[in-house]
Write a protein that holds these residues in place. Structure first.
Motif, PDB file in Angstrom:
ATOM      1  N   THR A 257       2.120   4.608  -1.140  1.00  0.00           N
ATOM      2  CA  THR A 257       1.625   5.486  -1.951  1.00  0.00           C
ATOM      3  C   THR A 257       2.300   5.618  -3.350  1.00  0.00           C
ATOM      4  O   THR A 257       1.910   6.159  -4.270  1.00  0.00           O
TER       5      THR A 257
ATOM      6  N   ALA B 214      -2.414  11.407  -9.084  1.00  0.00           N
ATOM      7  CA  ALA B 214      -3.256  10.178  -9.168  1.00  0.00           C
ATOM      8  C   ALA B 214      -4.457  10.264 -10.013  1.00  0.00           C
ATOM      9  O   ALA B 214      -4.706   9.323 -10.807  1.00  0.00           O
TER      10      ALA B 214
ATOM     11  N   ASP C 119       0.798  -1.170  -0.027  1.00  0.00           N
ATOM     12  CA  ASP C 119      -0.153  -0.087  -0.058  1.00  0.00           C
ATOM     13  C   ASP C 119       0.944   1.329   0.140  1.00  0.00           C
ATOM     14  O   ASP C 119       0.383   2.174   0.179  1.00  0.00           O
TER      15      ASP C 119
ATOM     16  N   LEU D  21      -7.093   2.013  -5.208  1.00  0.00           N
ATOM     17  CA  LEU D  21      -6.114   3.141  -5.479  1.00  0.00           C
ATOM     18  C   LEU D  21      -7.029   4.430  -5.295  1.00  0.00           C
ATOM     19  O   LEU D  21      -6.681   5.691  -5.208  1.00  0.00           O
TER      20      LEU D  21
ATOM     21  N   GLY E  18       1.374   3.607  -6.295  1.00  0.00           N
ATOM     22  CA  GLY E  18       0.257   3.931  -7.349  1.00  0.00           C
ATOM     23  C   GLY E  18       0.633   3.846  -8.654  1.00  0.00           C
ATOM     24  O   GLY E  18      -0.374   3.364  -9.376  1.00  0.00           O
TER      25      GLY E  18
ATOM     26  N   LEU F 227      -6.144   7.694  -3.153  1.00  0.00           N
ATOM     27  CA  LEU F 227      -4.977   8.449  -3.504  1.00  0.00           C
ATOM     28  C   LEU F 227      -5.441   9.567  -4.541  1.00  0.00           C
ATOM     29  O   LEU F 227      -4.837  10.615  -4.663  1.00  0.00           O
TER      30      LEU F 227
ATOM     31  N   GLU G  18      -5.266  12.494  -2.135  1.00  0.00           N
ATOM     32  CA  GLU G  18      -4.065  12.487  -1.685  1.00  0.00           C
ATOM     33  C   GLU G  18      -2.763  12.638  -2.358  1.00  0.00           C
ATOM     34  O   GLU G  18      -1.710  13.407  -1.784  1.00  0.00           O
ATOM     35  N   VAL G  19      -2.774  12.339  -3.641  1.00  0.00           N
ATOM     36  CA  VAL G  19      -1.511  12.467  -4.153  1.00  0.00           C
ATOM     37  C   VAL G  19      -1.994  13.265  -5.678  1.00  0.00           C
ATOM     38  O   VAL G  19      -2.836  12.887  -6.329  1.00  0.00           O
TER      39      VAL G  19
END
Length: 332
Positions: free
Chosen positions: A84, A123, A82, A113, A87, A116, A119-120
């Motif tokens: 990140t 992504a 997991d 995913l 991803g 994400l 969060e990213v």
């Protein structure tokens, strides 16, 4: 284009930009995989990056089996399933599964995913690209996921974002959702309108930045930098606490100005004697206005340093190293 020992992150970026036009891209992909697994990376944490790049190169040549193998090895290279940072590798693997007709497996890979997206920053792009490989029905799923992520991101805000900077990661979500909805031919809704407003404000801000004079691009060679901080310690804030910080600041600023449309940029060599003489007895050399005036003076004189140098040329900072191994990576 063979690779070498101790590949750096900057090397991987350069390979990404040049590999597809190389005579033997599949050979480069194999060498990248070998570098990841035989310790030929300067940073072992780049193994996933190198293997993902190998998978993308193989995919570009429709070698799906090889690409799937590289992607699976990329995923396995991360410390935890997991992580990140993994991803993008998972999304690439899902895209390859779609292209191989293994849709159920691809969706099972992508479902974990979804968190994400909020969060990213990138992504939204790589998850959408993976779903798009599954056809229109999967693009519809992308729109649904992005809509839910946008709602979640906006739910915690008291007011609507007023700029791209204010929106932060939500801006990337809004942009990606807007593009997906356009692809699907869906009518604009409130969030599409918000995406348009933020993009227009960003374009206006960029245009203003391009029209404004360059910020202080004074470059202090190492010996002068040390003298400058000894003479005016407060200048560590605008110029950096170390010479490495100073060079990184300048490289990032030059990249920013280029992105804003500026051309013909140069660095302006500075000296303690020169700034002191410009300030005279009436001005404070450390005052921003004085420094800006000195920079404007230096911009009219000979000795300016043209930027950027060739990637394989000598770095602008005078270190004697190649630009791609010295200050180019500092902008990242």
């Amino acid at each position: 284009m063979p690779t070498k020992a101790d590949l750096t992150s900057a090397d991987l970026t350069e390979i990404r930009q040049a590999a597809l036009g190389a005579a033997d891209p599949l050979g480069i992909a194999a060498d990248l995989a070998d570098a990841a697994e035989t310790g030929r990376l300067a940073d072992p944490d780049d193994a996933g990056h190198a293997l993902t790049l190998a998978a993308e190169i193989a995919e570009s040549r429709s070698k799906l089996d090889a690409a799937l193998g590289y992607a699976e090895r990329a995923i396995a290279s991360y410390a935890t399933p997991d992580d990140t940072k993994a991803g993008a590798a998972h999304a690439l693997h899902a895209r390859l599964l779609f292209r191989s007709g293994r849709d159920d497996e691809a969706l099972a890979e992508l479902e974990p995913l979804r968190p994400l997206l909020t969060e990213v920053p990138d992504a939204a792009a790589y998850i959408t690209a993976a779903l798009a490989a599954g056809g229109r029905s999967r693009v519809i799923i992308a729109e649904q996921w992005l809509t839910e992520a946008v709602k979640k991101a906006l739910a915690g805000r008291a007011t609507e974002p007023s700029s791209a900077d204010d929106a932060g990661l939500t801006f990337f979500l809004l942009q990606q959702r807007h593009r997906v909805r356009h692809t699907l031919g869906l009518p604009h809704d409130a969030n599409d309108n918000l995406a348009d407003r933020l993009e227009n404000k960003l374009a206006a801000t960029t245009a203003r930045a391009a029209a404004e004079p360059a910020d202080d691009l004074l470059f202090w060679p190492q010996a002068e930098f040390d003298r400058m901080l000894t003479t005016w310690p407060a200048l560590a804030q605008p110029y950096g606490a170390t010479w490495d910080d100073h060079r990184a600041h300048l490289e990032r600023e030059l990249v920013r100005l280029t992105s804003a449309g500026r051309t013909g940029l140069t660095l302006l060599p500075a000296t303690v004697t020169g700034l002191t003489g410009f300030a005279g007895t009436d001005n404070d050399p450390a005052d921003p206005k004085t420094r800006a005036g000195y920079a404007n003076q230096q911009a009219t004189r000979a000795g300016q340093i043209t930027w950027p140098p060739e990637r394989n040329g000598a770095c602008w900072c005078g270190s004697g190293n190649k630009y791609k191994k010295c200050c180019l990576p500092r902008s990242r």
